[in-house]
Scaffold this motif. Structure first.
Motif, PDB file in Angstrom:
ATOM      1  N   ILE A   2       0.859  -1.181   0.000  1.00 24.80           N
ATOM      2  CA  ILE A   2       0.000   0.000   0.000  1.00 24.80           C
ATOM      3  C   ILE A   2       0.893   1.228   0.000  1.00 24.80           C
ATOM      4  O   ILE A   2       1.412   1.661   1.030  1.00 24.80           O
ATOM      5  CB  ILE A   2      -0.956  -0.009   1.209  1.00 24.80           C
ATOM      6  N   SER A   3       1.127   1.735  -1.202  1.00 24.85           N
ATOM      7  CA  SER A   3       1.959   2.917  -1.406  1.00 24.85           C
ATOM      8  C   SER A   3       1.531   3.548  -2.719  1.00 24.85           C
ATOM      9  O   SER A   3       1.630   2.911  -3.766  1.00 24.85           O
ATOM     10  CB  SER A   3       3.441   2.539  -1.451  1.00 24.85           C
ATOM     11  N   VAL A   4       1.024   4.768  -2.659  1.00 22.67           N
ATOM     12  CA  VAL A   4       0.567   5.464  -3.861  1.00 22.67           C
ATOM     13  C   VAL A   4       1.103   6.889  -3.860  1.00 22.67           C
ATOM     14  O   VAL A   4       1.397   7.452  -2.807  1.00 22.67           O
ATOM     15  CB  VAL A   4      -0.980   5.486  -3.958  1.00 22.67           C
ATOM     16  N   ARG A   5       1.228   7.441  -5.043  1.00 26.33           N
ATOM     17  CA  ARG A   5       1.613   8.847  -5.177  1.00 26.33           C
ATOM     18  C   ARG A   5       0.394   9.632  -5.646  1.00 26.33           C
ATOM     19  O   ARG A   5      -0.227   9.279  -6.638  1.00 26.33           O
ATOM     20  CB  ARG A   5       2.761   8.985  -6.168  1.00 26.33           C
ATOM     21  N   VAL A   6       0.080  10.697  -4.898  1.00 28.28           N
ATOM     22  CA  VAL A   6      -1.063  11.541  -5.202  1.00 28.28           C
ATOM     23  C   VAL A   6      -0.610  12.988  -5.074  1.00 28.28           C
ATOM     24  O   VAL A   6      -0.098  13.394  -4.025  1.00 28.28           O
ATOM     25  CB  VAL A   6      -2.238  11.266  -4.226  1.00 28.28           C
ATOM     26  N   ARG A  10       3.699  10.992  -1.499  1.00 28.51           N
ATOM     27  CA  ARG A  10       3.531   9.546  -1.368  1.00 28.51           C
ATOM     28  C   ARG A  10       2.748   9.251  -0.101  1.00 28.51           C
ATOM     29  O   ARG A  10       3.037   9.785   0.968  1.00 28.51           O
ATOM     30  CB  ARG A  10       4.880   8.835  -1.324  1.00 28.51           C
ATOM     31  N   GLN A  12       1.528   5.919   2.247  1.00 25.81           N
ATOM     32  CA  GLN A  12       1.788   4.491   2.451  1.00 25.81           C
ATOM     33  C   GLN A  12       1.293   4.048   3.817  1.00 25.81           C
ATOM     34  O   GLN A  12       1.107   4.854   4.722  1.00 25.81           O
ATOM     35  CB  GLN A  12       3.265   4.169   2.301  1.00 25.81           C
TER      36      GLN A  12
END
Length: 160
Positions: A2-6, A10, A12
């Motif tokens: 669970i790691s996203v860039r928005v 980042r 996580q």
């Protein structure tokens, strides 16, 4: 994981192991880092955070551990290499297996996460104030025995 860039940041979800033995805590760092942190890693989608600490200790050190109680829930805001991060962390008390070779505090241990070399080392709880431990609130909370559950926003909401 669970790691996203928005929007250039980042996000996580991380689970960490608090391994305390004979007045020492087991910390780790990447070979090229100058700071220490609790061992752990990112939670996989569909994986309980408690299972993450067991999996990560097995993957990185080859050590079977028992996950104990949840000690901290942390909303952590920090930058790494200029990238803002927002991390939700679950910090669990973790016990090594009986007879574990990792209890030798006179030596360091090597680990591997993907292609990243990791160094694991025991640090005396009384000496945590003199090392760069991240997140920094751990310098105080780890030396409070027994460990007490808390929800931490680090840095504080006024500091973000």
């Amino acid at each position: 994981m669970i790691s996203v860039r928005v929007n250039g940041q980042r996000f996580q979800v991380r689970a960490a192991s608090i391994v305390i033995h004979d007045g020492h805590v087991l910390l780790h760092r990447a070979a090229d880092d100058d700071y220490w942190s609790l061992p752990g890693g990112r939670v996989e989608i569909g994986e309980a955070a408690s299972a993450t600490v067991v999996r990560e200790m097995k993957e990185e050190l080859g050590e079977a551990v028992t996950c104990g109680p949840l000690v901290h829930v942390v909303e952590n805001f920090f930058d790494i290499k200029g990238e803002p991060n927002h991390e939700i962390g679950f910090y669990f008390q973790v016990a090594l297996s009986e007879g574990s070779p990792l209890v030798d505090k006179a030596r360091s241990y090597s680990g591997l996460e993907s292609d990243l070399r990791l160094m694991f080392q025991w640090h005396a709880l009384l000496d945590l104030g003199s090392i760069d431990l991240r997140p920094a609130f751990l310098r105080n909370t780890l030396s409070t025995i027994p460990l007490v559950f808390s929800h931490v926003v680090h840095p504080g909401a006024d500091d973000v």
